[in-house]
Scaffold this motif. Structure first.
Motif, PDB file in Angstrom:
ATOM      1  N   GLN A   1     -14.527  95.408 120.671  1.00  0.00           N
ATOM      2  CA  GLN A   1     -14.508  93.501 120.582  1.00  0.00           C
ATOM      3  C   GLN A   1     -16.059  93.077 120.489  1.00  0.00           C
ATOM      4  OE1 GLN A   1     -12.280  92.726 118.271  1.00  0.00           O
ATOM      5  NE2 GLN A   1     -13.560  90.437 117.744  1.00  0.00           N
ATOM      6  N   GLU A   2     -16.544  93.744 122.161  1.00  0.00           N
ATOM      7  CA  GLU A   2     -17.862  92.952 122.286  1.00  0.00           C
ATOM      8  C   GLU A   2     -18.485  93.144 122.007  1.00  0.00           C
ATOM      9  OE1 GLU A   2     -16.394  92.799 127.030  1.00  0.00           O
ATOM     10  OE2 GLU A   2     -17.456  94.755 126.365  1.00  0.00           O
ATOM     11  N   ILE A   3     -18.209  94.916 120.840  1.00  0.00           N
ATOM     12  CA  ILE A   3     -19.768  94.687 119.683  1.00  0.00           C
ATOM     13  C   ILE A   3     -19.542  93.716 118.647  1.00  0.00           C
ATOM     14  CG2 ILE A   3     -20.338  96.902 118.523  1.00  0.00           C
ATOM     15  CD1 ILE A   3     -21.914  96.743 121.189  1.00  0.00           C
ATOM     16  N   VAL A   4     -18.248  93.934 118.019  1.00  0.00           N
ATOM     17  CA  VAL A   4     -17.717  92.418 116.787  1.00  0.00           C
ATOM     18  C   VAL A   4     -18.776  91.164 117.071  1.00  0.00           C
ATOM     19  CG1 VAL A   4     -15.931  91.981 115.358  1.00  0.00           C
ATOM     20  CG2 VAL A   4     -15.988  94.449 116.043  1.00  0.00           C
ATOM     21  N   ASP A   5     -17.756  91.025 118.210  1.00  0.00           N
ATOM     22  CA  ASP A   5     -19.008  89.698 118.143  1.00  0.00           C
ATOM     23  C   ASP A   5     -20.207  89.475 118.487  1.00  0.00           C
ATOM     24  OD1 ASP A   5     -15.599  88.873 117.920  1.00  0.00           O
ATOM     25  OD2 ASP A   5     -15.437  88.963 120.054  1.00  0.00           O
TER      26      ASP A   5
ATOM     27  N   SER B   1     -19.228  96.353 137.342  1.00  0.00           N
ATOM     28  CA  SER B   1     -19.616  94.850 137.029  1.00  0.00           C
ATOM     29  C   SER B   1     -20.888  95.345 135.429  1.00  0.00           C
ATOM     30  CB  SER B   1     -21.304  94.760 138.230  1.00  0.00           C
ATOM     31  OG  SER B   1     -22.365  93.753 137.257  1.00  0.00           O
ATOM     32  N   TRP B   2     -20.590  96.527 135.560  1.00  0.00           N
ATOM     33  CA  TRP B   2     -21.310  96.652 134.371  1.00  0.00           C
ATOM     34  C   TRP B   2     -20.665  97.674 133.387  1.00  0.00           C
ATOM     35  CZ3 TRP B   2     -26.790  99.233 133.813  1.00  0.00           C
ATOM     36  CH2 TRP B   2     -27.550  99.348 132.220  1.00  0.00           C
ATOM     37  N   LEU B   3     -19.416  97.336 133.672  1.00  0.00           N
ATOM     38  CA  LEU B   3     -18.460  97.894 132.732  1.00  0.00           C
ATOM     39  C   LEU B   3     -17.651  95.969 132.025  1.00  0.00           C
ATOM     40  CD1 LEU B   3     -16.863 101.409 132.951  1.00  0.00           C
ATOM     41  CD2 LEU B   3     -18.255 100.335 131.560  1.00  0.00           C
ATOM     42  N   GLY B   4     -17.893  94.831 133.110  1.00  0.00           N
ATOM     43  CA  GLY B   4     -17.176  94.267 133.149  1.00  0.00           C
ATOM     44  C   GLY B   4     -15.654  93.677 133.682  1.00  0.00           C
ATOM     45  N   HIS B   5     -15.401  95.397 134.665  1.00  0.00           N
ATOM     46  CA  HIS B   5     -14.205  95.121 134.796  1.00  0.00           C
ATOM     47  C   HIS B   5     -14.203  94.313 135.883  1.00  0.00           C
ATOM     48  CE1 HIS B   5     -13.974  99.918 134.265  1.00  0.00           C
ATOM     49  NE2 HIS B   5     -13.743  98.806 133.176  1.00  0.00           N
TER      50      HIS B   5
ATOM     51  N   ILE C   1     -27.227  88.034 117.079  1.00  0.00           N
ATOM     52  CA  ILE C   1     -28.752  88.144 116.634  1.00  0.00           C
ATOM     53  C   ILE C   1     -29.418  87.196 118.400  1.00  0.00           C
ATOM     54  CG2 ILE C   1     -30.980  87.877 115.908  1.00  0.00           C
ATOM     55  CD1 ILE C   1     -28.878  89.145 113.314  1.00  0.00           C
ATOM     56  N   ILE C   2     -28.782  86.601 117.912  1.00  0.00           N
ATOM     57  CA  ILE C   2     -28.756  85.033 119.472  1.00  0.00           C
ATOM     58  C   ILE C   2     -28.727  85.958 120.925  1.00  0.00           C
ATOM     59  CG2 ILE C   2     -26.994  83.617 119.682  1.00  0.00           C
ATOM     60  CD1 ILE C   2     -28.142  81.700 120.111  1.00  0.00           C
ATOM     61  N   ASP C   3     -27.140  86.990 120.905  1.00  0.00           N
ATOM     62  CA  ASP C   3     -27.537  87.842 122.477  1.00  0.00           C
ATOM     63  C   ASP C   3     -28.866  88.421 122.612  1.00  0.00           C
ATOM     64  OD1 ASP C   3     -25.154  85.710 122.426  1.00  0.00           O
ATOM     65  OD2 ASP C   3     -24.400  87.296 121.019  1.00  0.00           O
ATOM     66  N   LEU C   4     -29.429  88.978 121.095  1.00  0.00           N
ATOM     67  CA  LEU C   4     -30.234  90.011 121.769  1.00  0.00           C
ATOM     68  C   LEU C   4     -31.582  89.660 122.296  1.00  0.00           C
ATOM     69  CD1 LEU C   4     -29.923  91.810 118.318  1.00  0.00           C
ATOM     70  CD2 LEU C   4     -28.580  92.744 121.033  1.00  0.00           C
ATOM     71  N   ARG C   5     -32.464  89.992 123.031  1.00  0.00           N
ATOM     72  CA  ARG C   5     -33.330  90.090 123.684  1.00  0.00           C
ATOM     73  C   ARG C   5     -34.523  91.577 123.565  1.00  0.00           C
ATOM     74  NH1 ARG C   5     -35.935  88.380 129.549  1.00  0.00           N
ATOM     75  NH2 ARG C   5     -38.171  88.666 129.700  1.00  0.00           N
ATOM     76  N   LEU C   6     -34.870  91.701 122.844  1.00  0.00           N
ATOM     77  CA  LEU C   6     -36.193  92.738 122.022  1.00  0.00           C
ATOM     78  C   LEU C   6     -37.338  93.243 122.075  1.00  0.00           C
ATOM     79  CD1 LEU C   6     -34.028  92.923 118.183  1.00  0.00           C
ATOM     80  CD2 LEU C   6     -33.056  94.389 120.953  1.00  0.00           C
TER      81      LEU C   6
ATOM     82  N   LYS D   1     -26.462  90.608 126.014  1.00  0.00           N
ATOM     83  CA  LYS D   1     -25.617  89.117 126.899  1.00  0.00           C
ATOM     84  C   LYS D   1     -24.233  90.013 125.753  1.00  0.00           C
ATOM     85  CE  LYS D   1     -28.018  85.864 128.149  1.00  0.00           C
ATOM     86  NZ  LYS D   1     -28.641  84.088 128.175  1.00  0.00           N
ATOM     87  N   LEU D   2     -23.387  90.548 126.420  1.00  0.00           N
ATOM     88  CA  LEU D   2     -22.056  90.449 126.343  1.00  0.00           C
ATOM     89  C   LEU D   2     -20.835  89.475 126.613  1.00  0.00           C
ATOM     90  CD1 LEU D   2     -22.244  94.477 126.990  1.00  0.00           C
ATOM     91  CD2 LEU D   2     -22.256  93.026 124.768  1.00  0.00           C
ATOM     92  N   LEU D   3     -20.155  88.897 125.782  1.00  0.00           N
ATOM     93  CA  LEU D   3     -19.276  88.515 126.112  1.00  0.00           C
ATOM     94  C   LEU D   3     -17.306  89.286 126.343  1.00  0.00           C
ATOM     95  CD1 LEU D   3     -18.114  84.893 126.451  1.00  0.00           C
ATOM     96  CD2 LEU D   3     -17.859  85.221 124.225  1.00  0.00           C
ATOM     97  N   GLY D   4     -16.991  89.053 127.144  1.00  0.00           N
ATOM     98  CA  GLY D   4     -16.131  90.270 127.371  1.00  0.00           C
ATOM     99  C   GLY D   4     -14.627  89.381 127.526  1.00  0.00           C
ATOM    100  N   LYS D   5     -13.506  90.310 127.595  1.00  0.00           N
ATOM    101  CA  LYS D   5     -11.906  89.518 128.758  1.00  0.00           C
ATOM    102  C   LYS D   5     -12.463  88.258 129.688  1.00  0.00           C
ATOM    103  CE  LYS D   5      -9.939  93.502 127.427  1.00  0.00           C
ATOM    104  NZ  LYS D   5      -8.472  94.779 128.775  1.00  0.00           N
ATOM    105  N   GLY D   6     -11.514  87.234 129.272  1.00  0.00           N
ATOM    106  CA  GLY D   6     -11.652  86.286 129.960  1.00  0.00           C
ATOM    107  C   GLY D   6     -12.779  85.680 129.658  1.00  0.00           C
ATOM    108  N   LYS D   7     -13.640  85.362 128.906  1.00  0.00           N
ATOM    109  CA  LYS D   7     -14.929  84.525 128.119  1.00  0.00           C
ATOM    110  C   LYS D   7     -15.989  85.402 129.087  1.00  0.00           C
ATOM    111  CE  LYS D   7     -12.207  81.884 125.146  1.00  0.00           C
ATOM    112  NZ  LYS D   7     -12.064  79.851 124.887  1.00  0.00           N
ATOM    113  N   LYS D   8     -15.402  85.820 129.864  1.00  0.00           N
ATOM    114  CA  LYS D   8     -16.549  86.011 131.034  1.00  0.00           C
ATOM    115  C   LYS D   8     -17.985  87.003 130.378  1.00  0.00           C
ATOM    116  CE  LYS D   8     -13.539  86.687 134.682  1.00  0.00           C
ATOM    117  NZ  LYS D   8     -13.077  87.900 135.790  1.00  0.00           N
ATOM    118  N   GLN D   9     -19.431  86.588 130.675  1.00  0.00           N
ATOM    119  CA  GLN D   9     -20.410  86.830 129.866  1.00  0.00           C
ATOM    120  C   GLN D   9     -20.833  87.645 130.727  1.00  0.00           C
ATOM    121  OE1 GLN D   9     -24.095  83.980 129.120  1.00  0.00           O
ATOM    122  NE2 GLN D   9     -23.470  84.852 126.724  1.00  0.00           N
ATOM    123  N   ARG D  10     -21.519  88.946 130.381  1.00  0.00           N
ATOM    124  CA  ARG D  10     -22.879  89.530 131.738  1.00  0.00           C
ATOM    125  C   ARG D  10     -23.653  90.045 130.682  1.00  0.00           C
ATOM    126  NH1 ARG D  10     -18.468  93.102 129.109  1.00  0.00           N
ATOM    127  NH2 ARG D  10     -19.291  95.065 128.824  1.00  0.00           N
ATOM    128  N   ALA D  11     -24.600  90.812 131.100  1.00  0.00           N
ATOM    129  CA  ALA D  11     -25.790  90.920 130.738  1.00  0.00           C
ATOM    130  C   ALA D  11     -25.827  92.220 130.949  1.00  0.00           C
ATOM    131  CB  ALA D  11     -26.899  90.584 130.369  1.00  0.00           C
TER     132      ALA D  11
END
Length: 345
Positions: free
Chosen positions: A164-168, A283-287, A171-176, A183-193
């Motif tokens: 679901q994080e990939i679905v959501d 932390s990487w997986l957003g657990h 483009i603005i979340d990328l730095r190339l 930047k990924l938006l995980g469960k509980g609307k917690k963002q991680r990079a």
């Protein structure tokens, strides 16, 4: 006469206020709860032979809920895990009703005390490094969809993101640039990079050149063949397709059930094998709980083998054939002609 409480009276507040606003759950969770309540109401209406619109909360007693759970497991042939998910949704619904109407507190309490069934704890599937490479090698990057799929698989493996994080992902979340990250938006609307490999950055840049959208929403990164945001089921189909293709050259993949979450498991396993601290992997997986990450340490056979090698091996007694099992007559016949033994006792 005691007042009855129509179920329909609580629907709007439960879904649009309690779940969406107060608890702030995701749209997928709301959809799952909706399906559970819909199944429950249809089952109750059939069981009591009443129209759904006339059902009251009092109809949904503890015994009926237990019959519904049996119906889910036996008649619909759902797994125990699915049964427990349905029960969790029902518990939440009656928790809300108990807060709204004190007269229903006792009924709510009984239903919320219904225990979940224990599920069998199975080891999870993950891909070894050579199997993951076989998956990536099976993509034809000379085609437009292949360019997208190459970027998609690399992104999932690189980040260990939930589907679901990939679905959501937008483009603005990328730095190339040279310090690629997402930047990924995980469960509980917690963002991680998460940092990106140069290979992942290059694959996404190539995909962006070929990316075409037909939808009004051009924000989402990964699109399907119709130029619309890709879905969870679309990603699952893509991964299943390449798992089947990779299995022709790497047979061990055929023995595994490969899904988007298998990629997440694989990322976690490879990070741990590389010697990374488990707290960093968490932390990487957003657990939210590090105990969730510990399952990867438990299933890593390579680490278990290394642990076993560090232990001293006890000397085992060799089994000797008792003399009474070796008649002299057979020994005499064996020595009669020096050829290969025909039998051994």
């Amino acid at each position: 006469m005691r007042k009855k409480h129509p179920v329909a009276h609580y629907m709007n507040t439960f879904f649009n206020q309690y779940l969406a606003v107060q608890k702030g759950v995701s749209s997928n969770t709301i959809a799952s709860y909706r399906d559970t309540i819909k199944l429950l109401l249809c089952f109750t209406a059939d069981h009591l032979k009443k129209p759904v619109d006339e059902l009251v909360v009092e109809d949904l007693g503890e015994r009926l809920i237990l019959k519904f759970l049996d119906y889910i497991e036996v008649d619909r042939k759902c797994s125990i895990r699915t049964r427990n998910c349905r029960l969790a949704a029902i518990r939440t619904f009656f928790h809300f009703i108990g807060r709204e109407e004190p007269l229903l507190l006792e009924q709510s309490r009984k239903i919320r005390l219904i225990p979940q069934k224990r599920t069998e704890h199975k080891t999870i599937d993950y891909l070894d490094e050579d199997e993951m490479q076989a998956m990536l090698n099976s993509v034809d990057i000379l085609t437009r969809t292949g360019i997208r799929d190459n970027a998609l698989l690399l992104m999932i493996y690189n980040t260990g993101a939930r589907v679901q994080e990939i679905v959501d992902l937008k483009i603005i979340d990328l730095r190339l640039d040279s310090s690629g990250q997402v930047k990924l938006l995980g469960k509980g609307k917690k963002q991680r990079a998460c940092p990106l490999w140069p290979e992942t950055v290059d694959a996404i840049k190539e995909y962006m050149k070929k990316r075409k959208t037909k939808a009004d929403d051009e924000e989402h990164l990964f699109l399907n063949a119709n130029g619309e945001p890709i879905t969870r089921f679309g990603i699952r189909y893509i991964i299943k397709k390449y798992a089947k293709s990779a299995g022709r050259k790497c047979a061990s993949i055929n023995n595994k059930s490969v899904s988007p979450h298998t990629f997440r498991h694989s990322t976690a396993m490879h990070l741990i094998r590389a010697g990374n601290d488990i707290n960093m992997v968490c932390s990487w997986l957003g657990h939210a709980d590090i105990n969730t990450t510990h399952i990867y340490v438990e299933i890593d056979m390579e680490m278990k083998r290394k642990m076993l090698q560090n232990c001293s091996i006890p000397k085992a007694n060799k089994i000797k054939t008792p003399k009474w099992q070796k008649p002299n007559i057979l020994k005499w016949l064996d020595n009669l002609v020096k050829t290969t033994k025909l039998c051994g006792v």
